[in-house]
Design an enzyme around this catalytic site. Structure first.
Site, PDB file in Angstrom:
ATOM      1  CD  GLU A 129     -17.720 -44.524  -9.241  1.00  8.37           C
ATOM      2  OE1 GLU A 129     -18.685 -44.710 -10.004  1.00  8.37           O
ATOM      3  OE2 GLU A 129     -16.683 -45.207  -9.289  1.00  8.37           O
ATOM      4  CG  HIS A 167     -19.916 -48.601 -13.337  1.00  6.27           C
ATOM      5  ND1 HIS A 167     -20.413 -47.321 -13.317  1.00  6.27           N
ATOM      6  CD2 HIS A 167     -18.893 -48.623 -12.441  1.00  6.27           C
ATOM      7  CE1 HIS A 167     -19.734 -46.599 -12.436  1.00  6.27           C
ATOM      8  NE2 HIS A 167     -18.795 -47.360 -11.896  1.00  6.27           N
ATOM      9  CG  HIS A 227     -15.247 -45.515 -14.123  1.00  4.63           C
ATOM     10  ND1 HIS A 227     -15.073 -44.371 -13.379  1.00  4.63           N
ATOM     11  CD2 HIS A 227     -15.964 -46.373 -13.346  1.00  4.63           C
ATOM     12  CE1 HIS A 227     -15.658 -44.518 -12.197  1.00  4.63           C
ATOM     13  NE2 HIS A 227     -16.219 -45.726 -12.154  1.00  4.63           N
ATOM     14  CB  SER A 282     -22.526 -47.062 -16.437  1.00  4.63           C
ATOM     15  OG  SER A 282     -22.709 -47.067 -15.033  1.00  4.63           O
TER      16      SER A 282
END
Ligand code: TIH
Ligand code: FE2
Length: 294
Positions: free
Chosen positions: A208, A162, A167, A227
């Site tokens: 997010e 993730h 990110h 992700s």
């Protein structure tokens, strides 16, 4: 186990400086002693890290590299179909390996010429003010453990896949890092816990779990969708609301499930104007006025 807005699993520190990680009921690794030992070892390396040093090197196992490969391979086509333009540009510029877990230290070196962001290792739960405050200094707190191999499609807590695939590809493009920086500066500026929560919820529903309309359909730009090979298949079926700061800043969410409510920007430019503009200028007073309007 997760309080709202808190990111990582709680830790217990032992006398020798080592840490042990708590996993919540229902976590796929809860009854796997090998996995738990591994989590504790990786968290301990981060707990012993000193600010200013590069993140510790982790001796990833073949099994962990295999989870990385499975997820990256699964995501390859899904990103092409469902990731937004700016993310795909970042992904191309960053050039992550798909066949092994990279080290945060080498990734920080690769980000330096692109956006100047650098990773720092998170042993466990990072308090909100520290997590966001670091963004203002171009630093990104990240976990280094790998999700449990039994459920590669989705993890209820952020793992290295993730942090890096989600990110990292956004930390490689300045159109995104301007937003991360602005969120960090906003958190540095506000004093009240209510304002902090509001800023952090806007972050949740954008960087997010944000989605954006493109000419050929709804795309994801939120790292939590990008992700997860499972969630990236489902987001278009969720309740999609228009971008709205007051709603994002006051809507509750559950970190452990697919997000049922998502907010869609009309374009990446609208995201920059509305959300970037909000983080650039918000104060305790302006946020209080928005909370009263909710
Ligand atoms: N659910 C994400 C994944 O499977 O990659 C990880 C998380 C992002 C945010 C909260 S949990
Ligand atoms: Fe995240």
């Amino acid at each position: 186990m997760f309080e709202e807005g808190q990111y990582f699993a709680p830790l217990t520190k032992k006398g020798d400086g080592s840490v042990s990680v708590e996993l919540s009921a229902g976590h796929p690794g809860l009854e796997d002693p090998t996995y738990r030992e591994r989590r504790d070892r990786i968290a301990t390396a981060a707990a012993r890290w000193t600010s200013g040093d590069p993140p510790p090197l982790i001796d990833y196992t073949d099994a962990e590299h295999e989870v990385w490969r499975v997820v990256c391979e699964d995501l390859r086509d899904k990103h092409r179909h469902y990731a937004c333009r700016e993310y795909l540009d970042g992904k191309e510029a960053f050039g992550l390996p798909e066949d092994h877990v990279p080290q945060l230290a080498e990734l920080s070196a690769a980000l330096a010429p692109l956006t100047g962001f650098a990773y720092q290792p998170a042993a466990g739960l990072v308090p909100l003010r520290e997590f966001y405050g670091a963004l203002a200094d171009h630093r990104f707190w990240a976990t280094q453990y790998v999700r449990h191999h039994s459920v590669p499609l989705y993890t209820p807590e952020p793992d290295v896949l993730h942090e890096v695939v989600g990110h990292g590809n956004t930390l490689a493009d300045t159109r995104f890092t301007q937003l991360y920086e602005a969120a960090g500066a906003a958190v540095r500026r506000v004093e009240s816990d209510e304002a902090l929560q509001f800023v952090s919820k806007v972050f949740w529903f954008t960087l997010e779990f944000g989605v954006v309309h493109e000419p050929d359909g709804l795309k994801a730009y939120g790292a939590g969708i990008l992700s997860s090979p499972g969630e990236i298949e489902e987001f278009r079926q969720m309740t999609i609301r228009p971008l709205d700061l007051v709603e994002m800043g006051t809507t509750d969410y559950d970190i452990t499930h697919y997000q049922e409510v998502l907010f869609a920007a009309g374009s990446f430019g609208q995201l920059q104007d509305v959300v970037g503009g909000f983080w650039d200028t918000c104060t305790d007073d302006s946020i209080e006025a928005m909370r009263l309007a909710a």
